[in-house]
Every structure is written in C-alpha cells, then in structure tokens.
Design an enzyme around this catalytic site. Sequence first.
Site, PDB file in Angstrom:
ATOM      1  N   TYR A  35     -21.520   0.504  23.729  1.00 41.05           N
ATOM      2  CA  TYR A  35     -22.255   0.684  24.921  1.00 41.05           C
ATOM      3  C   TYR A  35     -23.590   1.438  24.664  1.00 41.05           C
ATOM      4  CZ  TYR A  35     -24.341   1.518  29.525  1.00 41.05           C
ATOM      5  OH  TYR A  35     -25.285   1.616  30.471  1.00 41.05           O
ATOM      6  N   THR A  55     -29.408   4.701  29.742  1.00 39.09           N
ATOM      7  CA  THR A  55     -27.995   5.246  30.162  1.00 39.09           C
ATOM      8  C   THR A  55     -27.992   6.632  29.519  1.00 39.09           C
ATOM      9  OG1 THR A  55     -25.776   5.447  29.954  1.00 39.09           O
ATOM     10  CG2 THR A  55     -27.070   3.908  28.395  1.00 39.09           C
TER      11      THR A  55
END
Length: 326
Positions: free
Chosen positions: A140, A117
């Site tokens: 995250y 990501t």
Amino acid sequence: MTCLVTGGAGYIGGHTVLALLDAGHQVVVLDDLSTGFRWSVPNNAKLIVGDVGDFDLVCRVIRTEKITSILHFAAKTVVSDSFRDPLGYYLTNAVKTQTLLAAAASETISNFIFSSTAAVYKSSESLVSETQNVQPQSPYGRSKYMAECMIKDVGAAHNMRYAILRYFNVAGADPKGRNGQSTKNATHLIKVAIETALGKRACMEIFGNDYPTVDGFAVRDYIHVADLANAHVLALNRLQEGSESLTVNCGYGRGYSVREVVDVVKAVTGHDFEIRLAPRRTGDLASVVANSEQLRSVGWIPHYDELPTIVRHAYQWELELASERR
Ligand code: UDP
C-alpha cells in the site's frame, strides 16, 4: 473553476466534497461506487459513475465540465489487505493514477491534489517530517509513493502544480452530521471500537502489546476528517492562487496508543466492552506521528484536534447509521 474529485463518494473524498462546496467551489465527483455511496454525494455536486483508469472518460469529463483542478482520492487503502492483494493495490493506486495523470496532462489541468499517506514512512520514535524516514513498509505505502513520484515528475514536465497530502490516521465525522465513515467491514481502530461499544461486534482485538512504545501498544496520530478536508480546500486555494507545489503531512503531531484510544472510546460512549489481545497485524508499525509544522505554516488551523471530539463525532455518526436512515 470546477474541480473533479475522484473517490468523492468515499469517506475522506466525501468530507472534502462538503468542505469544497461550503467554500463555494463547483464540484464534479467521479466514483465507481465500489466502496463509496451514491447518497453521500450532495445534490449540488454532480456524480459521474465511472473508473479513474478510463482515459477517454476522464478526458471527456474534463472537457465537458470545464475542469481545472483534480483532487484524487479514489484508492485502495488498507495496509494489511495490500499484502494479500499487491497487484490490486498497484493497479488501483499506481497504474490508474498514471492514467489519470495522462488525462490531466493531455487536457492541461493546472492543479492536482493527491491523497497520500503516512504509510510512505517507516516507524519512528520521533515526529516524522516530510523529508525524513520515507521508506514505505507495505505494498500500500509503496503504491502511494509510486503515485507521488509520478505526480512530481508530471508536474515538472507539464507545468501542473500539485499538493501531495500525507494523511496520518483519519477518523471522526462531519460535525454537522452530514457524512461519516460508512465503509462496510471497516478495519480502522476508532470505527471498530465504536462498533464494539454499540454491540455491533461481540468484542474487539488489539493487535500487539509488545511494541517498543511507552505502554507496548502501537502509537498513531489521529486527525479529524473535517480538519483534513479543510486542508484540501486550503491546498486547492493556494494552488489556484499560484503558490508553489507542496508535499505535506496531515496530522496533529500528537500520538495516542491503541490502549489510550480504546479507553477514550469507552469513556465517550459510556459503554465498557471486551477486548482481546491478538498477535501483531501484518505491516503494522510501532509508532507514526506527524511533524505538522509545514501544514500549519501555510495557514492550516485545526478545529477538532481533541481525541474525545473525534470519537464523539464518529460515535454520533455510528448512531445515525444504526438508525438505518442511511
Ligand atoms: N488496531 C487494533 N485493533 C483493530 C484495529 C486496529 O489493535 O481492530 C490497531 C492497529 O494494529 C494499529 C492501530 O490500531 O496499530 C491503527 O490501525 P488502523 O487500522 O486504524 O490504521 P492504520 O494505522 O493501520 O492505517
């Protein structure tokens, strides 16, 4: 040569399953169906319902299905949630990836493709390249970056080639209408805006208008899920042909502010809707736009890199969901 797709009943994994099948690959999906959907796995892929953190199960699947490559999508993916539930994010995204890698190493898997990501980067006014600005700003992002580090180390120690794909903001739906973003209680901008356009939500909030960007709204690089799925097929084919491992940004290199995205959603759907300004959301960065030269240089050619096209496909899928055929 069969590939194992973890999280293949989810949004990005599901579109990649379609792209792999379209390209002639054999596919086995491993998904616990916690957020994915059984219906989304096509009949010509085998679905095994289970946990990627189950070492014995994964080893058994690799052996019985003659798996040579793994594409690992199963993950928790919402930046703001990760501040409320860091342990859940580290368990799912880091610990379970360690277990999956242990199974891959013990069964001598040759190729590993990982769903990473842009949240591994800090905010940047210029395009971010793969080697700069790596400084995750959320649990995250850190959980995904930990997984990246493990993959690189395991790759080196166990002769396993890898491709780490760092996704920017993924949106849109299969252009043939076979799949789309179906997650309940979605938090992603384009999905939320389209649900509001359709009256599924009374209004939507825009989080922050005081960012140091051109119009004060946060800027992101939105990539069509079908172009992203094709990047996985390209990466897999390259690894299977013996190419070097790679870590690569997946975006178009063009940023849109939240306001611009909302305006495109209104124009494409033909529906005006109410927006409310709200405070910044925890963990949101001002601007994250990919330098995508590296992915393009290995032969990736995007086909749906216009924001109105992304929104149109997402809208068509939302109409399909509203028809309750799904
Ligand atoms: N956003 C917003 N309202 C929403 C959802 C998102 O203003 O209902 C903003 C969010 O604050 C961020 C951008 O849209 O600046 C993209 O957010 P999204 O959740 O789609 O992806 P992220 O970049 O967080 O992965």
